[in-house]
Write an enzyme that holds these catalytic residues in place. Sequence first.
Site, PDB file in Angstrom:
ATOM      1  N   HIS A 153     -20.923  48.984  80.631  1.00  0.00           N
ATOM      2  CA  HIS A 153     -20.303  47.803  81.309  1.00  0.00           C
ATOM      3  C   HIS A 153     -20.281  47.903  82.715  1.00  0.00           C
ATOM      4  O   HIS A 153     -20.598  48.563  83.247  1.00  0.00           O
ATOM      5  CB  HIS A 153     -18.582  48.411  80.947  1.00  0.00           C
ATOM      6  CG  HIS A 153     -17.632  47.149  81.235  1.00  0.00           C
ATOM      7  ND1 HIS A 153     -17.187  46.683  82.460  1.00  0.00           N
ATOM      8  CD2 HIS A 153     -17.224  46.539  80.063  1.00  0.00           C
ATOM      9  CE1 HIS A 153     -16.384  45.589  82.404  1.00  0.00           C
ATOM     10  NE2 HIS A 153     -16.449  45.306  80.927  1.00  0.00           N
ATOM     11  N   ASP A 212     -15.990  46.991  72.336  1.00  0.00           N
ATOM     12  CA  ASP A 212     -16.508  46.432  71.162  1.00  0.00           C
ATOM     13  C   ASP A 212     -17.034  47.590  70.406  1.00  0.00           C
ATOM     14  O   ASP A 212     -17.542  47.243  69.030  1.00  0.00           O
ATOM     15  CB  ASP A 212     -17.574  45.438  71.439  1.00  0.00           C
ATOM     16  CG  ASP A 212     -17.243  44.301  72.429  1.00  0.00           C
ATOM     17  OD1 ASP A 212     -16.097  43.761  71.894  1.00  0.00           O
ATOM     18  OD2 ASP A 212     -17.811  43.885  73.320  1.00  0.00           O
TER      19      ASP A 212
HETATM   20  N1  CMC Z   1     -28.183  50.483  75.902  1.00  0.00           N
HETATM   21  C1  CMC Z   1     -29.215  51.089  76.585  1.00  0.00           C
HETATM   22  N2  CMC Z   1     -29.463  50.909  77.808  1.00  0.00           N
HETATM   23  C2  CMC Z   1     -28.737  50.328  78.463  1.00  0.00           C
HETATM   24  C3  CMC Z   1     -27.363  49.750  77.911  1.00  0.00           C
HETATM   25  C4  CMC Z   1     -27.342  50.033  76.572  1.00  0.00           C
HETATM   26  N3  CMC Z   1     -26.064  49.408  76.000  1.00  0.00           N
HETATM   27  N4  CMC Z   1     -26.666  49.071  78.712  1.00  0.00           N
HETATM   28  C5  CMC Z   1     -27.209  49.244  80.076  1.00  0.00           C
HETATM   29  N5  CMC Z   1     -28.293  50.015  79.818  1.00  0.00           N
HETATM   30  C6  CMC Z   1     -29.396  50.608  80.924  1.00  0.00           C
HETATM   31  C7  CMC Z   1     -29.865  49.361  81.423  1.00  0.00           C
HETATM   32  O1  CMC Z   1     -31.437  49.252  80.708  1.00  0.00           O
HETATM   33  C8  CMC Z   1     -30.407  49.528  82.971  1.00  0.00           C
HETATM   34  O2  CMC Z   1     -31.186  50.765  82.857  1.00  0.00           O
HETATM   35  P1  CMC Z   1     -32.531  50.910  84.129  1.00  0.00           P
HETATM   36  O3  CMC Z   1     -31.471  51.144  85.414  1.00  0.00           O
HETATM   37  O4  CMC Z   1     -33.153  52.007  83.791  1.00  0.00           O
HETATM   38  O5  CMC Z   1     -33.159  49.746  84.188  1.00  0.00           O
HETATM   39  C9  CMC Z   1     -28.885  50.240  83.321  1.00  0.00           C
HETATM   40  O6  CMC Z   1     -28.479  50.818  82.111  1.00  0.00           O
HETATM   41  C10 CMC Z   1     -28.096  49.508  83.887  1.00  0.00           C
HETATM   42  O7  CMC Z   1     -27.925  48.192  82.756  1.00  0.00           O
HETATM   43  P2  CMC Z   1     -27.575  46.652  83.260  1.00  0.00           P
HETATM   44  O8  CMC Z   1     -28.062  45.792  82.264  1.00  0.00           O
HETATM   45  O9  CMC Z   1     -28.342  46.414  84.742  1.00  0.00           O
HETATM   46  O10 CMC Z   1     -26.449  46.594  83.566  1.00  0.00           O
HETATM   47  P3  CMC Z   1     -25.219  45.470  83.557  1.00  0.00           P
HETATM   48  O11 CMC Z   1     -24.062  45.632  84.339  1.00  0.00           O
HETATM   49  O12 CMC Z   1     -25.901  44.052  83.882  1.00  0.00           O
HETATM   50  O13 CMC Z   1     -24.664  45.036  81.949  1.00  0.00           O
HETATM   51  C11 CMC Z   1     -23.675  45.192  80.171  1.00  0.00           C
HETATM   52  C12 CMC Z   1     -23.731  45.504  81.277  1.00  0.00           C
HETATM   53  C13 CMC Z   1     -22.686  45.506  79.325  1.00  0.00           C
HETATM   54  C14 CMC Z   1     -24.236  43.722  79.617  1.00  0.00           C
HETATM   55  C15 CMC Z   1     -24.966  46.162  79.204  1.00  0.00           C
HETATM   56  O14 CMC Z   1     -24.413  47.544  79.501  1.00  0.00           O
HETATM   57  C16 CMC Z   1     -25.188  45.958  77.938  1.00  0.00           C
HETATM   58  O15 CMC Z   1     -26.264  45.101  77.546  1.00  0.00           O
HETATM   59  N6  CMC Z   1     -24.556  46.594  76.860  1.00  0.00           N
HETATM   60  C17 CMC Z   1     -24.699  46.395  75.611  1.00  0.00           C
HETATM   61  C18 CMC Z   1     -23.891  44.949  75.111  1.00  0.00           C
HETATM   62  C19 CMC Z   1     -22.364  45.295  75.200  1.00  0.00           C
HETATM   63  O16 CMC Z   1     -21.975  46.182  74.505  1.00  0.00           O
HETATM   64  N7  CMC Z   1     -21.545  44.047  75.599  1.00  0.00           N
HETATM   65  C20 CMC Z   1     -20.255  44.112  75.754  1.00  0.00           C
HETATM   66  C21 CMC Z   1     -19.691  44.357  76.958  1.00  0.00           C
HETATM   67  S1  CMC Z   1     -17.788  45.060  76.984  1.00  0.00           S
HETATM   68  C22 CMC Z   1     -17.076  43.841  76.526  1.00  0.00           C
HETATM   69  C23 CMC Z   1     -17.280  42.269  77.182  1.00  0.00           C
HETATM   70  O17 CMC Z   1     -17.499  42.335  78.099  1.00  0.00           O
HETATM   71  O18 CMC Z   1     -17.348  41.337  76.221  1.00  0.00           O
END
Ligand code: CMC
Length: 393
Positions: free
Chosen positions: A271, A328
């Site tokens: 998140h 989720d």
């Molecule tokens: N699985 C594997 N690696 C992950 C995941 C994941 N679900 N989420 C983040 N990472 C890694 C990402 O690859 C990055 O690694 P590195 O630093 O080595 O490059 C690091 O963690 C930081 O991730 P980010 O993508 O820069 O973080 P963000 O704040 O931009 O994204 C997020 C947040 C929720 C989009 C992301 O965690 C994600 O894609 N999660 C899976 C989708 C999900 O469950 N979404 C629902 C969010 S909660 C409800 C809502 O808001 O609707």
Amino acid sequence: TGFITLDTGYKNTGSTKSAVTFLDGEEGILKYRGYAIEELAEKSSFLEVAYLLIYGDLPKQAELDKFQNDISMHTLIHEDMKKFFDGYPSKSHPMAQLISLVCSLSTFYPECLKSHQTPEEKDLTIIKLMAKMTTLVAFIYKKSLGHPLIYPKNKYDYVTNYLWMTFGQRTEDYEVNPVVVSAMNKLLILHADHEQNCSASTVRMVGSSDCNLYASISAGIAALWGPLHGGANQAVIEMLELIKEDGGDTEKWINKAKDKNDPFRMMGFGHRVYKNFDPRAKIIKKACDDILENLGIDDPVLEIAKKLEEAALTDQYFIDRKLYPNVDFYSGIIYRALGFPSEMFTVLFALGRLPGWIAQWKEMHENKEPINRPRQIYVGHKDREFVPISSRG
Ligand code: CMC
């Protein structure tokens, strides 16, 4: 034009002042209008929470009765709207339908187009949206099955009426299961608002151009659809199913999620703001156990989800990046136990988030916020000479 700060993804940029929802990502705290989410999920109804978000205070009984009554008076949709359902391909995604149906409300209720609505007019626009949303969502589901539509029954409260239109049989003695009503209330409350997330910011962004409520919310629903946002709930259950069919080897899938050459992400994990735990996920995980037990359902993917969570929480990759289950991760297992197919999950998220979006849109107007217009840092060509098409090599 002065100095421009670059913050792609708005990781550290506040876009507004808001009095709707408080979120502390380090401590895992979520409050609507000052009330802890844990308490609201336990003691409140979804409609009460909707009132709280939209109008700022918990309603007195008479206020809640009026709110419910006003909504009940508007649950029917225009019969002509039913023609839209015949136009969509039968297997088309419910979110695509919802986006267009909600926007189409502005064609049937053009009073929403009026700039500077009086508070009473604005209220009526809000009431109509709250009311018609349940009917639209239920009709989308019924149409996907090819079943006859079930019309609203105004003797029921908001959530019961929605469940009636979704699962009600046309027998006189059919009653909506109170276990399902209570589970649905809890889930909708937990989804009702989440400060300036992607869809709420979209609603405010679109609304800031003085665009009407229905079109602004429709834009928010589109933002929600993506798998990185609300679409994750459908993606989670599909992922869990895949892992089950693959033999349930959670370690293998964790390694896949860690592999930077593999686009796979552990859906329902991570998140932007929560860095210790997502308080909604905690409540939903517990509710998941209770509800499945209450309904006498044994879903093998629940065990897989728990195994996956346990393994991820002790894995260095997930620890270093502070990745925890989000709202989720377990919600889809409950939706499925209640009888919903996975394509409906994100629509249910939208149903829950509706009062939050409305509250954000209303607050933005009341605060007379200016049109949202971010800047950029230009990195394209500087000066180029135009070459006629016949001379381009
Ligand atoms: N699985 C594997 N690696 C992950 C995941 C994941 N679900 N989420 C983040 N990472 C890694 C990402 O690859 C990055 O690694 P590195 O630093 O080595 O490059 C690091 O963690 C930081 O991730 P980010 O993508 O820069 O973080 P963000 O704040 O931009 O994204 C997020 C947040 C929720 C989009 C992301 O965690 C994600 O894609 N999660 C899976 C989708 C999900 O469950 N979404 C629902 C969010 S909660 C409800 C809502 O808001 O609707």
